[in-house]
Design a protein around this motif. Structure first.
Motif, PDB file in Angstrom:
ATOM      1  N   GLN A  63      50.841  39.702  26.131  1.00 51.67           N
ATOM      2  CA  GLN A  63      49.869  38.614  26.087  1.00 51.67           C
ATOM      3  C   GLN A  63      49.915  37.784  27.611  1.00 51.67           C
ATOM      4  OE1 GLN A  63      50.941  35.994  22.900  1.00 51.67           O
ATOM      5  NE2 GLN A  63      50.055  34.216  23.711  1.00 51.67           N
ATOM      6  N   HIS A  64      51.135  37.619  28.181  1.00 50.39           N
ATOM      7  CA  HIS A  64      51.289  36.953  29.461  1.00 50.39           C
ATOM      8  C   HIS A  64      50.363  37.445  30.560  1.00 50.39           C
ATOM      9  CE1 HIS A  64      54.145  34.728  27.582  1.00 50.39           C
ATOM     10  NE2 HIS A  64      55.293  35.071  27.845  1.00 50.39           N
ATOM     11  N   LEU A  65      50.404  38.819  30.448  1.00 49.36           N
ATOM     12  CA  LEU A  65      49.756  39.608  31.651  1.00 49.36           C
ATOM     13  C   LEU A  65      48.191  39.424  31.451  1.00 49.36           C
ATOM     14  CD1 LEU A  65      51.532  42.961  32.180  1.00 49.36           C
ATOM     15  CD2 LEU A  65      51.377  41.086  33.662  1.00 49.36           C
ATOM     16  N   THR A  66      47.708  39.424  30.123  1.00 51.05           N
ATOM     17  CA  THR A  66      46.381  39.023  29.771  1.00 51.05           C
ATOM     18  C   THR A  66      45.757  37.637  30.071  1.00 51.05           C
ATOM     19  OG1 THR A  66      46.680  38.664  27.427  1.00 51.05           O
ATOM     20  CG2 THR A  66      46.168  41.165  28.246  1.00 51.05           C
ATOM     21  N   THR A  67      46.686  36.786  29.878  1.00 47.28           N
ATOM     22  CA  THR A  67      46.583  35.396  30.324  1.00 47.28           C
ATOM     23  C   THR A  67      46.389  35.162  31.707  1.00 47.28           C
ATOM     24  OG1 THR A  67      47.494  34.781  28.118  1.00 47.28           O
ATOM     25  CG2 THR A  67      47.441  33.018  29.938  1.00 47.28           C
ATOM     26  N   LEU A  68      47.386  35.905  32.697  1.00 52.83           N
ATOM     27  CA  LEU A  68      47.334  35.940  34.033  1.00 52.83           C
ATOM     28  C   LEU A  68      46.311  36.381  34.394  1.00 52.83           C
ATOM     29  CD1 LEU A  68      48.807  35.719  36.771  1.00 52.83           C
ATOM     30  CD2 LEU A  68      49.577  38.201  36.498  1.00 52.83           C
ATOM     31  N   ALA A  69      45.559  37.461  33.977  1.00 55.60           N
ATOM     32  CA  ALA A  69      44.397  38.075  34.379  1.00 55.60           C
ATOM     33  C   ALA A  69      43.168  37.039  34.128  1.00 55.60           C
ATOM     34  CB  ALA A  69      43.721  39.247  33.546  1.00 55.60           C
ATOM     35  N   GLU A  70      43.174  36.095  33.064  1.00 58.17           N
ATOM     36  CA  GLU A  70      42.103  35.186  32.748  1.00 58.17           C
ATOM     37  C   GLU A  70      42.251  34.182  33.801  1.00 58.17           C
ATOM     38  OE1 GLU A  70      42.603  33.865  28.853  1.00 58.17           O
ATOM     39  OE2 GLU A  70      42.206  35.697  27.971  1.00 58.17           O
ATOM     40  N   LEU A  71      43.388  33.601  34.049  1.00 59.93           N
ATOM     41  CA  LEU A  71      43.543  32.782  35.137  1.00 59.93           C
ATOM     42  C   LEU A  71      42.835  33.070  36.542  1.00 59.93           C
ATOM     43  CD1 LEU A  71      46.762  30.993  34.000  1.00 59.93           C
ATOM     44  CD2 LEU A  71      44.815  30.207  33.455  1.00 59.93           C
ATOM     45  N   ALA A  72      43.424  34.325  36.892  1.00 64.18           N
ATOM     46  CA  ALA A  72      43.176  35.000  38.315  1.00 64.18           C
ATOM     47  C   ALA A  72      41.758  35.215  38.341  1.00 64.18           C
ATOM     48  CB  ALA A  72      43.851  36.221  38.448  1.00 64.18           C
ATOM     49  N   ARG A  73      41.048  35.430  37.230  1.00 65.13           N
ATOM     50  CA  ARG A  73      39.583  35.675  37.247  1.00 65.13           C
ATOM     51  C   ARG A  73      38.873  34.156  37.460  1.00 65.13           C
ATOM     52  NH1 ARG A  73      40.460  39.121  33.126  1.00 65.13           N
ATOM     53  NH2 ARG A  73      39.516  37.638  31.347  1.00 65.13           N
ATOM     54  N   GLU A  74      39.310  33.117  36.807  1.00 62.18           N
ATOM     55  CA  GLU A  74      38.912  31.792  36.953  1.00 62.18           C
ATOM     56  C   GLU A  74      38.987  31.352  38.238  1.00 62.18           C
ATOM     57  OE1 GLU A  74      40.947  29.546  34.251  1.00 62.18           O
ATOM     58  OE2 GLU A  74      39.855  30.266  32.249  1.00 62.18           O
ATOM     59  N   ASP A  75      40.258  31.132  39.056  1.00 56.90           N
ATOM     60  CA  ASP A  75      40.456  30.993  40.266  1.00 56.90           C
ATOM     61  C   ASP A  75      39.469  31.903  41.179  1.00 56.90           C
ATOM     62  OD1 ASP A  75      42.189  29.319  39.343  1.00 56.90           O
ATOM     63  OD2 ASP A  75      43.992  30.128  40.076  1.00 56.90           O
ATOM     64  N   GLU A  76      39.409  33.285  41.149  1.00 53.73           N
ATOM     65  CA  GLU A  76      38.641  34.171  41.894  1.00 53.73           C
ATOM     66  C   GLU A  76      37.163  33.658  41.843  1.00 53.73           C
ATOM     67  OE1 GLU A  76      37.955  37.505  44.366  1.00 53.73           O
ATOM     68  OE2 GLU A  76      39.867  36.459  43.668  1.00 53.73           O
ATOM     69  N   ALA A  77      36.754  33.312  40.760  1.00 53.08           N
ATOM     70  CA  ALA A  77      35.291  32.975  40.614  1.00 53.08           C
ATOM     71  C   ALA A  77      35.091  31.537  41.612  1.00 53.08           C
ATOM     72  CB  ALA A  77      34.792  32.682  39.222  1.00 53.08           C
ATOM     73  N   PHE A  78      35.963  30.613  41.449  1.00 50.64           N
ATOM     74  CA  PHE A  78      35.715  29.437  41.911  1.00 50.64           C
ATOM     75  C   PHE A  78      35.877  29.655  43.630  1.00 50.64           C
ATOM     76  CE2 PHE A  78      38.470  25.655  44.076  1.00 50.64           C
ATOM     77  CZ  PHE A  78      37.214  24.818  43.717  1.00 50.64           C
ATOM     78  N   LEU A  79      36.689  30.383  43.956  1.00 51.83           N
ATOM     79  CA  LEU A  79      36.859  30.794  45.550  1.00 51.83           C
ATOM     80  C   LEU A  79      35.707  31.279  45.929  1.00 51.83           C
ATOM     81  CD1 LEU A  79      40.836  31.316  45.761  1.00 51.83           C
ATOM     82  CD2 LEU A  79      39.683  29.260  46.414  1.00 51.83           C
ATOM     83  N   ASP A  80      35.251  32.317  45.200  1.00 47.52           N
ATOM     84  CA  ASP A  80      34.165  33.044  45.455  1.00 47.52           C
ATOM     85  C   ASP A  80      32.707  32.148  45.739  1.00 47.52           C
ATOM     86  OD1 ASP A  80      34.501  35.596  46.153  1.00 47.52           O
ATOM     87  OD2 ASP A  80      34.076  36.632  44.014  1.00 47.52           O
ATOM     88  N   ALA A  81      32.776  31.117  44.770  1.00 50.87           N
ATOM     89  CA  ALA A  81      31.576  30.122  44.741  1.00 50.87           C
ATOM     90  C   ALA A  81      31.741  29.478  46.153  1.00 50.87           C
ATOM     91  CB  ALA A  81      31.637  29.566  43.669  1.00 50.87           C
ATOM     92  N   ILE A  82      32.825  29.087  46.416  1.00 52.87           N
ATOM     93  CA  ILE A  82      33.099  28.206  47.870  1.00 52.87           C
ATOM     94  C   ILE A  82      32.709  29.137  48.950  1.00 52.87           C
ATOM     95  CG2 ILE A  82      34.767  27.214  49.008  1.00 52.87           C
ATOM     96  CD1 ILE A  82      36.244  26.204  46.686  1.00 52.87           C
ATOM     97  N   ALA A  83      33.311  30.378  49.063  1.00 54.62           N
ATOM     98  CA  ALA A  83      32.946  31.314  50.015  1.00 54.62           C
ATOM     99  C   ALA A  83      31.505  31.665  50.107  1.00 54.62           C
ATOM    100  CB  ALA A  83      33.676  32.604  49.869  1.00 54.62           C
ATOM    101  N   GLU A  84      30.739  31.636  48.948  1.00 53.30           N
ATOM    102  CA  GLU A  84      29.325  32.007  48.942  1.00 53.30           C
ATOM    103  C   GLU A  84      28.530  30.774  49.634  1.00 53.30           C
ATOM    104  OE1 GLU A  84      25.780  33.926  48.514  1.00 53.30           O
ATOM    105  OE2 GLU A  84      27.980  34.720  48.274  1.00 53.30           O
TER     106      GLU A  84
END
Length: 513
Positions: free
Chosen positions: A242-263
């Motif tokens: 459960q913890h690792l799946t939650t970590l993955a969700e949070l990482a994807r959210e941050d990744e999407a935000f940073l990707d939007a800035i980079a774009e």
């Protein structure tokens, strides 16, 4: 009770099944909520369920069969045979085909000798299998056989993937693990535990196929599944999945935000074409400011290093011509080139890309044989003789993907003639043979607006034409002397003037493909 036919389960058996029934209802509701909340499918959409024959994919098929009326979707069964386990692989395909017939669903299948493919490509067997499988899924979507392909990765698969990435070494993108949606592929079971899936199937008395390779602990994924995760659950953290799946969700959210800035920063700061990207050093290291790069301003560059690295990755990804993974070491080397590299220094990068430092900028270019330093890595060479006997000439240069048209016009130009803005040669001052060819070291040109002749290499440098752009750069010679070069005024010796009676206009057009 010997020989007695039970028409209904005894009381204690019904009580034993009750938790399964409750769990089943909960599981179906969770999948429905996941699919609807994440807008994975649309009403009326054709959804192919990727069924390998294993427990997870069989359960996904049964769950979507229960939900298809509520979702308003049309289901079919999709199977890819990797031919990795001989008769067992073929038996899997037959099992899945019968399952499709049982539920009255269309069956789509394909196969490939993945072991042979991996050997030929010198690729990892699991990676080759995954690419072959997902290429097939994409082909179904592109041909509109299925609008979506549902794949049965579970929370356990997600945890195993995140751990595998951590063990190999990863960044934020790797921590994101398996994504719920990628193109036409959806994964409705990512929040579901593997043991829930099996309990669901047992309650339905539904059989499945077991893949023996999943138990082969010579493979890292199997070792994580059979040894590492059970050890962590038992001795360190029971809720690790459960913890690792939650970590993955949070990482994807941050990744999407940073990707939007980079774009957004890429759009604002990068000069880009399909095969080339250019960014000023100041914009790369200080993407929030419009000031020149200062190597002593380490504090501000440290604050934006994550964005700088992300922009490097996106530039390479946007122009690369073949497969290739850009690692952290590659990105650091690019930034080091920008910091201390000399003008003209370059680096080969994965994916058929090369980056070069050009004064105050980095230029990324898609290059054939990038990183290969052989005698075959030669510039584009061509040479075409020009015949103006018919009053003009048209030369198709396949090496550049261009057509050059030489047209004879009256001089001075008639009213409405736009040739004053184009290179115009004096027809009567030209000497033969006339040749359209690529530029060569040692070529000299005396442009009409210069006092004397200069090496074409120097003129190209002054014009900031990159090494890649000048590969095959076209010139026109008259009697062995340069009369014209792309992007420059015609040579003074051959330029039209007040005594010119007929001029020659040079026009360049891309070849339509």
């Amino acid at each position: 009770m010997t020989g007695r036919l039970l028409t209904e389960p005894p009381c204690f058996f019904r009580l034993a099944l009750l938790p399964y029934a409750q769990m089943n209802r909960g599981l179906t509701s969770r999948i429905l909520a996941t699919v609807e909340t994440d807008a994975m499918v649309r009403a009326g959409e054709r959804v192919g369920v990727a069924v390998s024959g294993g427990a997870d994919s069989v359960a996904l098929l049964l769950l979507l069969l229960e939900l298809r009326e509520k979702l308003g979707i049309v289901l079919s069964v999709v199977h890819f045979n990797h031919k990795l386990r001989g008769k067992a692989s073929d038996a899997d395909e037959k099992f899945v085909a019968k399952l499709a017939v049982k539920h009255g669903l269309e069956f789509h299948s394909a196969s490939a000798d993945v072991a042979k493919k991996a050997k030929k490509e010198r690729a990892n067997l699991e990676d080759a299998a995954r690419r072959a499988r997902y290429d097939y899924f994409r082909s179904l979507a592109e041909s509109r056989v299925c609008g979506r392909i549902a794949v049965a990765h579970t929370a356990d698969d997600q945890a195993e993937t995140v751990l595998a990435h951590l063990l190999r070494g990863t960044g934020l993108a790797g921590l994101g693990g398996i994504h719920p949606r990628v193109g036409p592929v959806i994964r409705p079971l990512l929040s579901v535990r593997r043991n829930e899936v099996r309990s669901f199937l047992r309650a339905r008395k539904q059989t499945w196929r077991e893949d023996a390779t999943n138990r082969d602990t010579k493979r890292m994924r199997a070792r994580i599944r059979k040894k590492l995760l059970p050890l962590i659950e038992k001795q360190f953290q029971p809720a690790i999945v459960q913890h690792l799946t939650t970590l993955a969700e949070l990482a994807r959210e941050d990744e999407a935000f940073l990707d939007a800035i980079a774009e957004e920063r890429m759009y604002a700061l990068v000069q880009k074409s399909s095969r080339r990207a250019r960014i000023r050093m100041g914009d790369l290291f200080q993407p929030w400011k419009k000031e020149e790069f200062n190597t002593e301003d380490t504090e501000s560059t440290e604050k934006t290093k994550a964005l700088s690295k992300r922009m490097v990755r996106r530039m390479v990804e946007s122009i690369k011509t073949r497969a290739g993974q850009l690692g952290a070491g590659h990105v650091d080397a690019v930034l080091q080139l920008a910091h201390v590299g000399q003008n003209g220094n370059s680096l080969p990068l994965p994916g058929g890309v090369e980056v070069r430092k050009e004064r105050d900028a980095l230029v990324f270019q898609a290059v054939e044989n990038a990183g290969v330093r052989t005698s075959q890595s030669t510039p584009r060479k061509y040479e075409y003789k020009i015949d103006l006997a018919g009053g003009g000439a048209e030369v198709s240069v396949a090496e550049l993907g261009c057509v050059f048209r030489l047209r004879v016009i009256d001089w001075p130009p008639k009213r409405g003639e736009t040739s004053r803005d184009r290179p115009v040669l004096d027809r009567d001052r030209l000497r033969f043979p006339m040749v359209l060819r690529n530029w060569r070291p040692g070529d000299r040109l005396h442009p009409q607006d210069h006092r004397s002749a200069h090496k074409l290499k120097r003129l190209l440098n002054e014009k900031r034409v990159s090494r890649w752009e000048r590969d095959g750069w076209p010139v026109l010679t008259s009697g062995g002397v340069l009369a014209w070069a792309r992007g420059f005024p015609v040579a003074a010796e051959f330029a039209a003037n007040e005594r010119t009676r007929a001029g020659i206009v040079i026009a360049e057009e891309k070849i339509e493909r």
